[in-house]
Design a protein around this motif. Structure first.
Motif, PDB file in Angstrom:
ATOM      1  N   VAL A  86      -4.482 -18.441  18.980  1.00  0.00           N
ATOM      2  CA  VAL A  86      -4.713 -19.172  20.235  1.00  0.00           C
ATOM      3  C   VAL A  86      -5.761 -20.246  19.992  1.00  0.00           C
ATOM      4  N   ASN A  87      -5.471 -21.480  20.376  1.00  0.00           N
ATOM      5  CA  ASN A  87      -6.454 -22.570  20.400  1.00  0.00           C
ATOM      6  C   ASN A  87      -7.155 -22.772  19.057  1.00  0.00           C
ATOM      7  N   GLY A  88      -6.410 -22.648  17.974  1.00  0.00           N
ATOM      8  CA  GLY A  88      -6.973 -22.851  16.651  1.00  0.00           C
ATOM      9  C   GLY A  88      -7.604 -21.611  16.049  1.00  0.00           C
ATOM     10  N   PHE A  89      -7.677 -20.518  16.793  1.00  0.00           N
ATOM     11  CA  PHE A  89      -8.196 -19.258  16.279  1.00  0.00           C
ATOM     12  C   PHE A  89      -7.046 -18.447  15.690  1.00  0.00           C
ATOM     13  N   THR A  90      -7.270 -17.843  14.559  1.00  0.00           N
ATOM     14  CA  THR A  90      -6.237 -16.998  13.970  1.00  0.00           C
ATOM     15  C   THR A  90      -6.080 -15.726  14.804  1.00  0.00           C
ATOM     16  N   PRO A 166      -6.580 -20.199  26.005  1.00  0.00           N
ATOM     17  CA  PRO A 166      -7.398 -21.236  25.369  1.00  0.00           C
ATOM     18  C   PRO A 166      -8.497 -21.713  26.305  1.00  0.00           C
ATOM     19  N   GLY A 167      -9.628 -22.067  25.719  1.00  0.00           N
ATOM     20  CA  GLY A 167     -10.684 -22.740  26.450  1.00  0.00           C
ATOM     21  C   GLY A 167     -10.839 -24.139  25.906  1.00  0.00           C
ATOM     22  N   ASP A 168     -12.046 -24.680  25.963  1.00  0.00           N
ATOM     23  CA  ASP A 168     -12.310 -25.968  25.332  1.00  0.00           C
ATOM     24  C   ASP A 168     -12.279 -25.797  23.814  1.00  0.00           C
ATOM     25  N   LYS A 169     -12.498 -26.873  23.094  1.00  0.00           N
ATOM     26  CA  LYS A 169     -12.455 -26.805  21.641  1.00  0.00           C
ATOM     27  C   LYS A 169     -13.422 -25.747  21.141  1.00  0.00           C
ATOM     28  N   GLY A 170     -12.916 -24.857  20.286  1.00  0.00           N
ATOM     29  CA  GLY A 170     -13.751 -23.810  19.725  1.00  0.00           C
ATOM     30  C   GLY A 170     -14.014 -22.645  20.656  1.00  0.00           C
ATOM     31  N   GLU A 171     -13.241 -22.555  21.762  1.00  0.00           N
ATOM     32  CA  GLU A 171     -13.480 -21.502  22.738  1.00  0.00           C
ATOM     33  C   GLU A 171     -12.220 -20.693  23.036  1.00  0.00           C
ATOM     34  N   LEU A 172     -12.429 -19.419  23.259  1.00  0.00           N
ATOM     35  CA  LEU A 172     -11.414 -18.544  23.823  1.00  0.00           C
ATOM     36  C   LEU A 172     -11.940 -18.014  25.145  1.00  0.00           C
ATOM     37  N   VAL A 173     -11.090 -18.003  26.164  1.00  0.00           N
ATOM     38  CA  VAL A 173     -11.456 -17.463  27.472  1.00  0.00           C
ATOM     39  C   VAL A 173     -10.794 -16.092  27.616  1.00  0.00           C
ATOM     40  N   ILE A 174     -11.591 -15.095  27.857  1.00  0.00           N
ATOM     41  CA  ILE A 174     -11.094 -13.720  27.969  1.00  0.00           C
ATOM     42  C   ILE A 174     -11.438 -13.198  29.353  1.00  0.00           C
ATOM     43  N   ARG A 175     -10.437 -12.725  30.057  1.00  0.00           N
ATOM     44  CA  ARG A 175     -10.639 -12.215  31.413  1.00  0.00           C
ATOM     45  C   ARG A 175     -10.465 -10.704  31.423  1.00  0.00           C
ATOM     46  N   ALA A 176     -11.406 -10.048  32.077  1.00  0.00           N
ATOM     47  CA  ALA A 176     -11.356  -8.597  32.225  1.00  0.00           C
ATOM     48  C   ALA A 176     -11.325  -8.283  33.716  1.00  0.00           C
ATOM     49  N   ASN A 177     -10.177  -7.841  34.190  1.00  0.00           N
ATOM     50  CA  ASN A 177      -9.977  -7.567  35.613  1.00  0.00           C
ATOM     51  C   ASN A 177      -9.714  -6.073  35.784  1.00  0.00           C
ATOM     52  N   TYR A 178     -10.734  -5.345  36.246  1.00  0.00           N
ATOM     53  CA  TYR A 178     -10.649  -3.893  36.280  1.00  0.00           C
ATOM     54  C   TYR A 178     -11.255  -3.317  37.558  1.00  0.00           C
ATOM     55  N   ALA A 179     -10.770  -2.136  37.898  1.00  0.00           N
ATOM     56  CA  ALA A 179     -11.432  -1.295  38.891  1.00  0.00           C
ATOM     57  C   ALA A 179     -11.963  -0.067  38.167  1.00  0.00           C
TER      58      ALA A 179
END
Length: 280
Positions: A86-90, A166-179
């Motif tokens: 994702v987004n340049g990350f392996t 993907p986020g901006d260059k060099g970034e990954l956006v990770i969402r954690a949606n939990y109860a």
């Protein structure tokens, strides 16, 4: 209380006794839902949201009679999606980033050393150096059990999902949606009127950002918390003013208008929109 965050804003402990307080005055907006076209995640979870009336509370199985009874135990409920590039990350690096976010969520919501004993160093060490000092000094990046109360020696119950985009260059956006459902110790079980006297539910939709590469200083590389929205259901309201979680039995209140099945369903269902409003 429900609150939204900026990039390095503290994540205040959030609260409600059935609904959440909205803190729009802070001036931030909650993160936008991830795009289906750019998100790699698990299938949407589903959860029963029906309470069972007249259930006798067993402190060895305190969630029986609540929708959380069938949820996963503790960290087993925090499952990362399959990693792909994702987004340049392996794929390997994405997997590492997902693990860091998972570890941070588990530490902030499930680790008794952090949430009950206050050992914040376990949590702070999981973030980028430029973020870790903020985690150390602010009490708002974790669930905090109110002094004088302890959780029962049973696993917390967890339901939800994690995704990456993907986020901006060099970034990954990770969402954690939990109860997450917590069960509290009570000295005299005969005082329990309803299972929700000892069970509190915290819903969290956190946005983590993993940064790496020449774009960022070395001290800024790693995991950041970059936004979130949290609400709490079935708890004592006075401790929540200080961001502390305590059981409802310690401060019983009459139900307020709007606190019905629909509110409970939304609080027990991480796929439902976050409730808004204020009943504390």
């Amino acid at each position: 209380m429900a609150i939204t965050l900026g990039f390095v804003a503290a994540l205040p402990a959030l609260a409600l006794y059935g609904l959440a307080r909205d803190a729009d005055q802070v001036g931030f907006k909650p993160p936008e839902p991830p795009s289906a076209a750019t998100t790699t995640g698990l299938p949407t979870t589903t959860t029963p949201t029906t309470m069972q009336a007249g259930v006798k509370v067993d402190l060895a199985q305190p969630f029986v009679g609540t929708p959380a009874a069938g949820w996963s135990d503790g960290a087993a409920g925090v499952v990362v999606p399959p990693a792909s590039a994702v987004n340049g990350f392996t794929a390997m690096k994405v997997g590492e980033a997902l693990k860091k976010a998972r570890d941070a969520f588990i530490a902030s919501k499930l680790d008794l050393k952090v949430i009950q004993d206050g050992d914040v160093e376990l949590l702070a060490g999981l973030f980028a150096p430029d973020m870790s000092d903020q985690v150390r000094t602010s009490p708002d990046y974790r669930t905090r059990i109110a002094p004088g109360f302890k959780l029962l020696p049973v696993p917390m119950k967890v339901n939800g999902q994690m995704s990456v985009e993907p986020g901006d260059k060099g970034e990954l956006v990770i969402r954690a949606n939990y109860a997450v459902a917590y069960a509290f110790h009570i000295d005299n079980p005969n005082e329990i009127r309803d299972v929700m006297d000892i069970v509190a539910v915290v819903r969290s939709d956190h946005k983590y950002v993993f940064r790496e590469g020449a774009t960022f200083a070395r001290s800024s590389q790693g995991l950041w918390l970059n936004g979130g929205h949290t609400t709490t259901y079935s708890m004592a309201c006075t401790p929540l003013k200080e961001g502390l979680l305590a059981p409802a039995y310690s401060e019983r209140r009459l139900g307020l208008p709007g606190q019905g099945e629909s509110v409970r369903e939304r609080m027990f269902d991480p796929n439902a929109p976050m409730p808004e409003g204020n009943t504390c």
